[in-house]
Design a protein around this motif. Structure first.
Motif, PDB file in Angstrom:
ATOM      1  N   CYS A 151       0.841  -1.199   0.000  1.00  0.00           N
ATOM      2  CA  CYS A 151       0.000   0.000   0.000  1.00  0.00           C
ATOM      3  C   CYS A 151       0.875   1.247   0.000  1.00  0.00           C
ATOM      4  O   CYS A 151       1.674   1.461   0.926  1.00  0.00           O
ATOM      5  CB  CYS A 151      -0.925   0.002   1.212  1.00  0.00           C
ATOM      6  N   THR A 152       0.727   2.044  -1.036  1.00  0.00           N
ATOM      7  CA  THR A 152       1.474   3.295  -1.146  1.00  0.00           C
ATOM      8  C   THR A 152       0.769   4.402  -0.367  1.00  0.00           C
ATOM      9  O   THR A 152      -0.461   4.525  -0.428  1.00  0.00           O
ATOM     10  CB  THR A 152       1.592   3.725  -2.623  1.00  0.00           C
ATOM     11  N   GLY A 153       1.544   5.192   0.369  1.00  0.00           N
ATOM     12  CA  GLY A 153       0.976   6.299   1.133  1.00  0.00           C
ATOM     13  C   GLY A 153       0.394   7.367   0.211  1.00  0.00           C
ATOM     14  O   GLY A 153       0.862   7.581  -0.914  1.00  0.00           O
ATOM     15  N   LYS A 154      -0.609   8.051   0.683  1.00  0.00           N
ATOM     16  CA  LYS A 154      -1.266   9.097  -0.098  1.00  0.00           C
ATOM     17  C   LYS A 154      -0.381  10.335  -0.159  1.00  0.00           C
ATOM     18  O   LYS A 154       0.267  10.708   0.821  1.00  0.00           O
ATOM     19  CB  LYS A 154      -2.607   9.444   0.558  1.00  0.00           C
ATOM     20  N   ASN A 155      -0.350  10.985  -1.327  1.00  0.00           N
ATOM     21  CA  ASN A 155       0.399  12.243  -1.467  1.00  0.00           C
ATOM     22  C   ASN A 155      -0.251  13.338  -0.628  1.00  0.00           C
ATOM     23  O   ASN A 155      -1.478  13.386  -0.489  1.00  0.00           O
ATOM     24  CB  ASN A 155       0.442  12.692  -2.924  1.00  0.00           C
ATOM     25  N   GLY A 156       0.570  14.221  -0.079  1.00  0.00           N
ATOM     26  CA  GLY A 156       0.042  15.350   0.679  1.00  0.00           C
ATOM     27  C   GLY A 156      -0.675  16.336  -0.246  1.00  0.00           C
ATOM     28  O   GLY A 156      -0.297  16.515  -1.406  1.00  0.00           O
ATOM     29  N   LYS A 157      -1.725  16.961   0.258  1.00  0.00           N
ATOM     30  CA  LYS A 157      -2.480  17.927  -0.547  1.00  0.00           C
ATOM     31  C   LYS A 157      -1.645  19.181  -0.789  1.00  0.00           C
ATOM     32  O   LYS A 157      -0.945  19.667   0.106  1.00  0.00           O
ATOM     33  CB  LYS A 157      -3.777  18.314   0.161  1.00  0.00           C
ATOM     34  N   LYS A 158      -1.737  19.713  -1.992  1.00  0.00           N
ATOM     35  CA  LYS A 158      -1.052  20.960  -2.313  1.00  0.00           C
ATOM     36  C   LYS A 158      -1.734  22.108  -1.569  1.00  0.00           C
ATOM     37  O   LYS A 158      -2.911  22.022  -1.190  1.00  0.00           O
ATOM     38  CB  LYS A 158      -1.066  21.223  -3.808  1.00  0.00           C
ATOM     39  N   LEU A 159      -1.003  23.188  -1.386  1.00  0.00           N
ATOM     40  CA  LEU A 159      -1.554  24.371  -0.734  1.00  0.00           C
ATOM     41  C   LEU A 159      -1.442  25.558  -1.685  1.00  0.00           C
ATOM     42  O   LEU A 159      -0.352  25.871  -2.173  1.00  0.00           O
ATOM     43  CB  LEU A 159      -0.795  24.675   0.561  1.00  0.00           C
ATOM     44  N   ASN A 160      -2.570  26.207  -1.973  1.00  0.00           N
ATOM     45  CA  ASN A 160      -2.594  27.402  -2.805  1.00  0.00           C
ATOM     46  C   ASN A 160      -2.728  28.638  -1.919  1.00  0.00           C
ATOM     47  O   ASN A 160      -3.620  28.692  -1.068  1.00  0.00           O
ATOM     48  CB  ASN A 160      -3.758  27.360  -3.790  1.00  0.00           C
ATOM     49  N   ILE A 161      -1.849  29.604  -2.125  1.00  0.00           N
ATOM     50  CA  ILE A 161      -1.936  30.877  -1.414  1.00  0.00           C
ATOM     51  C   ILE A 161      -2.378  31.926  -2.432  1.00  0.00           C
ATOM     52  O   ILE A 161      -1.689  32.172  -3.426  1.00  0.00           O
ATOM     53  CB  ILE A 161      -0.582  31.273  -0.797  1.00  0.00           C
ATOM     54  N   TYR A 162      -3.533  32.539  -2.192  1.00  0.00           N
ATOM     55  CA  TYR A 162      -4.112  33.459  -3.169  1.00  0.00           C
ATOM     56  C   TYR A 162      -3.721  34.905  -2.860  1.00  0.00           C
ATOM     57  O   TYR A 162      -3.775  35.348  -1.701  1.00  0.00           O
ATOM     58  CB  TYR A 162      -5.633  33.309  -3.186  1.00  0.00           C
ATOM     59  N   VAL A 163      -3.330  35.615  -3.903  1.00  0.00           N
ATOM     60  CA  VAL A 163      -2.866  37.000  -3.774  1.00  0.00           C
ATOM     61  C   VAL A 163      -3.465  37.835  -4.903  1.00  0.00           C
ATOM     62  O   VAL A 163      -3.962  37.296  -5.891  1.00  0.00           O
ATOM     63  CB  VAL A 163      -1.321  37.079  -3.825  1.00  0.00           C
ATOM     64  N   PRO A 164      -3.410  39.172  -4.786  1.00  0.00           N
ATOM     65  CA  PRO A 164      -3.928  40.029  -5.876  1.00  0.00           C
ATOM     66  C   PRO A 164      -3.040  39.987  -7.112  1.00  0.00           C
ATOM     67  O   PRO A 164      -1.846  39.671  -7.029  1.00  0.00           O
ATOM     68  CB  PRO A 164      -3.915  41.435  -5.246  1.00  0.00           C
ATOM     69  N   ILE A 165      -3.627  40.297  -8.248  1.00  0.00           N
ATOM     70  CA  ILE A 165      -2.839  40.487  -9.464  1.00  0.00           C
ATOM     71  C   ILE A 165      -1.897  41.674  -9.239  1.00  0.00           C
ATOM     72  O   ILE A 165      -2.300  42.707  -8.722  1.00  0.00           O
ATOM     73  CB  ILE A 165      -3.758  40.758 -10.663  1.00  0.00           C
ATOM     74  N   GLY A 166      -0.630  41.509  -9.619  1.00  0.00           N
ATOM     75  CA  GLY A 166       0.358  42.556  -9.407  1.00  0.00           C
ATOM     76  C   GLY A 166       1.283  42.275  -8.243  1.00  0.00           C
ATOM     77  O   GLY A 166       2.066  43.142  -7.845  1.00  0.00           O
ATOM     78  N   THR A 167       1.236  41.050  -7.715  1.00  0.00           N
ATOM     79  CA  THR A 167       2.080  40.690  -6.570  1.00  0.00           C
ATOM     80  C   THR A 167       3.440  40.194  -7.036  1.00  0.00           C
ATOM     81  O   THR A 167       3.538  39.372  -7.952  1.00  0.00           O
ATOM     82  CB  THR A 167       1.398  39.610  -5.714  1.00  0.00           C
ATOM     83  N   ILE A 168       4.489  40.695  -6.397  1.00  0.00           N
ATOM     84  CA  ILE A 168       5.851  40.225  -6.647  1.00  0.00           C
ATOM     85  C   ILE A 168       6.293  39.423  -5.436  1.00  0.00           C
ATOM     86  O   ILE A 168       6.154  39.873  -4.298  1.00  0.00           O
ATOM     87  CB  ILE A 168       6.811  41.395  -6.901  1.00  0.00           C
ATOM     88  N   VAL A 169       6.819  38.227  -5.680  1.00  0.00           N
ATOM     89  CA  VAL A 169       7.218  37.320  -4.602  1.00  0.00           C
ATOM     90  C   VAL A 169       8.741  37.248  -4.546  1.00  0.00           C
ATOM     91  O   VAL A 169       9.396  36.974  -5.556  1.00  0.00           O
ATOM     92  CB  VAL A 169       6.627  35.915  -4.828  1.00  0.00           C
ATOM     93  N   LYS A 170       9.285  37.491  -3.360  1.00  0.00           N
ATOM     94  CA  LYS A 170      10.736  37.463  -3.179  1.00  0.00           C
ATOM     95  C   LYS A 170      11.119  36.546  -2.025  1.00  0.00           C
ATOM     96  O   LYS A 170      10.364  36.377  -1.071  1.00  0.00           O
ATOM     97  CB  LYS A 170      11.273  38.873  -2.882  1.00  0.00           C
ATOM     98  N   ASP A 171      12.311  35.955  -2.144  1.00  0.00           N
ATOM     99  CA  ASP A 171      12.897  35.224  -1.025  1.00  0.00           C
ATOM    100  C   ASP A 171      13.448  36.268  -0.052  1.00  0.00           C
ATOM    101  O   ASP A 171      14.309  37.071  -0.414  1.00  0.00           O
ATOM    102  CB  ASP A 171      14.022  34.307  -1.526  1.00  0.00           C
TER     103      ASP A 171
END
Length: 334
Positions: free
Chosen positions: A78-98
């Motif tokens: 029995c193979t373990g189930k994959n973890g659910k993805k997580l979506n983080i919602y933001v406004p159009i025009g968002t810049i993401v930086k480390d």
């Protein structure tokens, strides 16, 4: 809703599930046989654009975002189930930086666009994976790996075609109030506009453009005076800048000084802004009792050697507004 244009969050992708060590217990099969299953992969974390969101305020209530871990493998392959993805919602025009190295991880300027920010950990392997002709009863498995973990900075840039700049009380808010559905606060004291406003302008020929009103600049904004440079980032992507000037009480030297103050502050913030098309807008001409107002303005234009377009308007009397909007629309079409 309160306008928040920056947020810092911690994201943690899901851990991969561990593999399983297990053996069958069947008659006539020596030592049974390995039947330990693999684990599931950890969930990924994505950043997604949503046109119905216009602020990053919701990300200030929750600072840590973790995707689901993968499940462990089990016996009977029995193979373990994959973890659910997580979506983080933001406004159009968002810049993401480390946040650690300030590297840009993605720019979201299209509705429903999705960018992978943190990859989930890979699954662990069960002992069935390691069986071979020379090792029929492996007691070996691997554990799932940890998912990626990142400190993220999100910065929202208003996506407008036209940006309004000027000193406080120059009439920018009144202008955007007249020509669009945006309703910024209007009053006689400085800094009535303390956050950016976006407005959609509709022209009869079915042309539409988006205009942004940002809080007024003052001298030494680069040193933090007034509201500083906090909102100038919102005009970086504008195709056209309108520099609003209050010509009452009329004083040619004061008007020229105000123009120089704004240009100087823009230069200190980002000299690239000066390469954008910029029009001078002389507002409040209804307060000037002078039939030679056109000549006065022309003298100012010559004095500062202005080569771009300029317009004379009155927001209070709605004079010259329609013509200006048509000129903006035609400019943006080209």
């Amino acid at each position: 809703m309160k306008f928040i244009d920056e947020a810092n969050i911690l994201i943690i992708a899901g851990k991969g599930g561990d593999g399983c060590i297990s053996f069958r217990r069947e008659k006539y099969i020596p030592y049974g046989g390995p039947n330990g299953g693999n684990g599931g992969n950890g969930g990924n974390i994505y950043i997604c654009a949503n046109k119905n969101i216009n602020t990053l305020m919701h990300l200030n209530f929750k600072k840590i975002y973790k995707a689901e871990d993968g499940k462990n493998g089990k016996s009977n392959l029995c193979t373990g189930k994959n973890g659910k993805k997580l979506n983080i919602y933001v406004p159009i025009g968002t810049i993401v930086k480390d946040k650690i190295n300030n590297k840009i991880l993605g720019k979201i300027f299209i509705n429903n666009k999705k960018i992978l920010l943190a990859k989930g950990g890979t699954r662990g392997l069960g002992n069935n994976y390691f069986k071979s002709s020379t090792n029929r009863t492996p007691y070996k498995k691997t554990n799932g790996k940890l998912g990626e973990k990142k400190n993220i900075n999100l910065e929202l840039l208003l996506l407008a075609d036209v940006g309004l700049i000027g000193l406080p009380n120059s009439g920018k808010s009144t202008f955007i109030n007249i020509i669009s559905s945006a309703k910024p606060k209007i009053d006689s004291y400085p800094f009535t506009t303390i956050k950016p406003y976006l407005g959609a302008v509709y022209i009869k020929n079915k042309q539409t453009f988006i205009i942004a009103d940002i809080p007024g600049l003052i001298k030494n904004a680069s040193k933090g005076k007034g509201l500083g440079y906090k909102f100038l980032k919102h005009i970086k992507h504008c195709k056209l800048l309108l520099l609003f000037l209050d010509i009452e009480p009329y004083n040619k030297l004061n008007i020229i000084l105000n123009i120089k103050i704004i240009i100087n502050e823009l230069t200190k913030y980002d000299i690239k802004l000066l390469k954008k098309p910029c029009w001078l807008i002389f507002n409040k001409i209804d307060l000037i009792i002078n039939k030679k107002i056109d000549n006065i303005i022309i003298n100012i234009i010559k004095k500062i050697k202005w080569k771009n377009n300029y317009f004379i308007i009155s927001c209070l009397k709605n004079k010259g507004i329609k013509n200006l909007c048509y000129k903006i629309s035609n400019f943006l079409k080209n």
